[in-house]
Design an enzyme around this catalytic site. Sequence first.
Site, PDB file in Angstrom:
ATOM      1  N   CYS A  13       0.854  -1.189   0.000  1.00 24.79           N
ATOM      2  CA  CYS A  13       0.000   0.000   0.000  1.00 24.79           C
ATOM      3  C   CYS A  13       0.884   1.231   0.000  1.00 24.79           C
ATOM      4  CB  CYS A  13      -0.914   0.018   1.212  1.00 24.79           C
ATOM      5  SG  CYS A  13      -0.016   0.227   2.745  1.00 24.79           S
ATOM      6  N   CYS A  16       3.712   1.544   2.488  1.00 28.61           N
ATOM      7  CA  CYS A  16       4.960   0.847   2.164  1.00 28.61           C
ATOM      8  C   CYS A  16       5.813   1.723   1.256  1.00 28.61           C
ATOM      9  CB  CYS A  16       4.691  -0.452   1.429  1.00 28.61           C
ATOM     10  SG  CYS A  16       3.658  -1.591   2.318  1.00 28.61           S
ATOM     11  N   ASP A 420       4.676  27.269 -32.583  1.00 27.40           N
ATOM     12  CA  ASP A 420       5.702  27.793 -33.457  1.00 27.40           C
ATOM     13  C   ASP A 420       5.198  27.605 -34.888  1.00 27.40           C
ATOM     14  OD1 ASP A 420       8.343  28.696 -34.066  1.00 27.40           O
ATOM     15  OD2 ASP A 420       8.780  26.646 -34.716  1.00 27.40           O
ATOM     16  N   ASP A 615       9.168  22.277 -32.596  1.00 31.42           N
ATOM     17  CA  ASP A 615       9.784  21.059 -33.113  1.00 31.42           C
ATOM     18  C   ASP A 615      10.898  20.546 -32.222  1.00 31.42           C
ATOM     19  OD1 ASP A 615      11.696  22.915 -33.687  1.00 31.42           O
ATOM     20  OD2 ASP A 615      11.254  22.996 -35.826  1.00 31.42           O
ATOM     21  N   ASP A 619      13.610  25.368 -30.891  1.00 31.98           N
ATOM     22  CA  ASP A 619      12.703  26.035 -29.970  1.00 31.98           C
ATOM     23  C   ASP A 619      12.978  25.635 -28.530  1.00 31.98           C
ATOM     24  OD1 ASP A 619      11.303  27.063 -32.212  1.00 31.98           O
ATOM     25  OD2 ASP A 619      10.367  25.100 -32.415  1.00 31.98           O
TER      26      ASP A 619
HETATM   27  P1  ADP Z   1      10.955  30.502 -37.219  1.00 28.34           P
HETATM   28  O1  ADP Z   1      11.483  29.130 -36.954  1.00 28.34           O
HETATM   29  O2  ADP Z   1       9.955  30.930 -36.199  1.00 28.34           O
HETATM   30  O3  ADP Z   1      10.383  30.677 -38.565  1.00 28.34           O
HETATM   31  P2  ADP Z   1      13.730  31.552 -36.969  1.00 28.34           P
HETATM   32  O4  ADP Z   1      14.085  32.247 -35.715  1.00 28.34           O
HETATM   33  O5  ADP Z   1      14.338  30.239 -37.226  1.00 28.34           O
HETATM   34  O6  ADP Z   1      12.144  31.557 -37.111  1.00 28.34           O
HETATM   35  O7  ADP Z   1      14.114  32.524 -38.169  1.00 28.34           O
HETATM   36  C1  ADP Z   1      13.506  33.778 -38.282  1.00 28.34           C
HETATM   37  C2  ADP Z   1      13.690  34.348 -39.644  1.00 28.34           C
HETATM   38  O8  ADP Z   1      15.048  34.642 -39.871  1.00 28.34           O
HETATM   39  C3  ADP Z   1      13.297  33.422 -40.753  1.00 28.34           C
HETATM   40  O9  ADP Z   1      11.925  33.518 -41.074  1.00 28.34           O
HETATM   41  C4  ADP Z   1      14.162  33.913 -41.902  1.00 28.34           C
HETATM   42  O10 ADP Z   1      13.522  35.013 -42.516  1.00 28.34           O
HETATM   43  C5  ADP Z   1      15.395  34.409 -41.214  1.00 28.34           C
HETATM   44  N1  ADP Z   1      16.477  33.429 -41.250  1.00 28.34           N
HETATM   45  C6  ADP Z   1      17.024  32.776 -40.222  1.00 28.34           C
HETATM   46  N2  ADP Z   1      18.026  31.986 -40.623  1.00 28.34           N
HETATM   47  C7  ADP Z   1      18.080  32.092 -41.957  1.00 28.34           C
HETATM   48  C8  ADP Z   1      18.905  31.504 -42.962  1.00 28.34           C
HETATM   49  N3  ADP Z   1      19.849  30.614 -42.687  1.00 28.34           N
HETATM   50  N4  ADP Z   1      18.681  31.871 -44.229  1.00 28.34           N
HETATM   51  C9  ADP Z   1      17.719  32.727 -44.527  1.00 28.34           C
HETATM   52  N5  ADP Z   1      16.927  33.321 -43.639  1.00 28.34           N
HETATM   53  C10 ADP Z   1      17.092  33.022 -42.361  1.00 28.34           C
HETATM   54 MG    MG Z   2      11.575  27.189 -35.984  1.00 31.21          MG
END
Ligand code: ADP
Ligand code: MG
Length: 727
Positions: A13, A16, A420, A615, A619
Amino acid sequence: MEKKLFNIKGMRCAGCAAGVERAVKRIPGVSEVCVSIASNTMTLNLAPGGASVEEILEAVRKAGFEAEAVSGTASGRVVESEEGTRAYFFRFAVALVFSLLLCYAAMHDLLKLPYFPISHGANAWIQLGLTLPVLAAGWHFYRSGYRALARLAPNMDSLIALCTTAALVYSLFRMAEGHTEHLYFDSAGMILSLIMLGKYLESQSRRRASGAIRELMDLAPATATLVVDGSEKEVPAADLKVGDRIRVRPGGKVPVDGVIVEGVASVDESMLTGEPIPVDKGVGDSVTGGSINRDGTFLFQAGEVGENTALGRIIALIREAQGTRPPIARLADLVSGYFVWGVITIAVLTFLAWFVSGSGFAEALGFSLSVLVVACPCALGLATPIALIAGIGRGAGLGILVKNGSALETAASLRTVVLDKTGTVTTGRPEVASVTLADPEGNETDLLRIAASAEKNSEHPLAGAIVREAEKRNLALFPVTSFRAIAGSGVSCRADGRRILVGKAALMKENGVDCSGLQAGGAASNSLVYAAVDGRLTGVIGIADAVKPDSAEAIRRLREMGLRTVMLTGDNAVAANAIASPLGFDEVCAELLPAGKTEMIQRLQKEGPVAMVGDGINDAPALAQADVGIAIGSGTDVAVESADMVLMHSSLTDVPAAIALSRATLRIIRENLCWAFFYNLICIPLAAGVFYAFGGFRLTPVACAAAMAFSSISVVLNALRLRNFRP
Ligand code: ADP
Ligand code: MG
């Protein structure tokens, strides 16, 4: 810190469980000890250099129980073994047969029953004789009960043992004085039988409640075809080692995780990903234990075996979660620690009260026996853990992994759900949809080539889309130097002797590139990635990321459940709104930097508990900040550290399902706790004769045994309803 899981034997129980917990907590280096009476397990955190596993086992032994460390999922004993249940039934059957005979003998005189071959004087001896087999069948109650009493930690069995012993001793005294009436042998027999029936039914239901783990274990085959030097051999899957080569035939199941080294096949991974369509696999592709080979034959090399496989980790995670205790159980745990002492005290007081107030010894004893047997610490101790086992198990069946009981409790009282955008609301498989040049005379191929060269080194999903597009067009990429990723903004590098900047509008602005004059073609919901060469804008690439087909349905259900829905994204506001508005989000927060997402969640937390759905890869901070972090679509990656729940299938409707399951589980826990508290609150005074004293009715000791058995079964049966939960 190392997490450890143990199986504990001999707990009866919640008292324990509390005893084991107290004993183990005292060991240095051990923290977060959690003992579950429903799953008979203990989880704890072990600091490196602290106590050894041996010391822990010893401490449990000293407390009067047996423990074994669980390693390897196959060896893990699941809650109630089948033999255990059968043994309960056998004991009950023996006890019942002799108790019925006992009752016949006891009632014979009173009811003038026929066919009693033996003379009147021998009746008492017959009853005593019939009692012995019942005692033998219930011997474990005495052993465990008196041992626990000797350790000053009485349990449920102590109550049963005390009660029936008192009944027997009293009856023997009466016999010695030459009486043949008012013996309690039949009561003792019936009490033991009823309690054994209760235990049997309870253990059977417990097995059903914990069926989820067995179902998961059954996903992986018990044997595998090991290939050594070209010859094949059937071996138990538990014996496989990393590096072994294993053959899988059509229709066969993959025993462990690994990589295909020969052959092709289409493999059904639906148990992990929820994806019903089999995936084609060839040499170099990874396969997961538990998936089914639909056709083709292949040879693969084991990469992870035993509890390190994806399936093994899922099982370990569920077992661990089922053993945790949410805050709601705290009061019940506290009470059950002292419960049995309280009942013994009340039983003694009851006897004294009746005896002093002039009732006969027999009657006073009857009332106190009733108290001992009616009190049910079981219902109290099982109320929460059995519901968690059923709820978390049901979740596993639906592809919803709940990592602990507290998360379940919080999820039931959420105010806001934050999602997200990329990969959560959308599929996360973005594609280039439009290319717009700053200079109409310019060259589209050149723009894509430059952008893809820079993005080749980035992990971002948008980067992947650009690189794939360049590959599709067979563009040769430039080698790059001094690459830099600017989190949440874009990338910069040098290539082909030029300075390249690729990313969102804000990044361009920060670097003195004016992109306000350029209007991108294509849909408003496209994410825009700008590219600049040597400080001059060359163009913008529109990238489309389709909304998941069931996102709208998921948002609708969340809102129906009274939850506020918020979409977070680092993307531009136009694209964010174009996606969020048709879905019916209450709020959209766009153009957030990674740190901004965490701040936004903190702000929302002021209004009530917040869940964050992401994901789980980029995040993580937001998932950790939220009251409930929900990682989605991580079929094989269950070790998402920062999440409290993992949705294995990538469907967003699992979010409302997970919350509904949490609510349903919490409702069952509340019902069970209420029932257990009120049952004891009402039945103990009833058994003590409080109502009888004022002209009401009373409960005989046998009726009390039935009530007790019924109450502990009823919490288990109530929890079993979760097995049928439909989102
Ligand atoms: P989320 O995952 O919410 O869309 P992120 O923080 O990953 O946002 O990215 C925000 C924005 O920054 C993207 O929508 C893009 O416009 C720009 N960005 C980030 N990394 C890149 C990359 N490697 N090449 C082009 N754009 C990018
Ligand atoms: Mg993202």
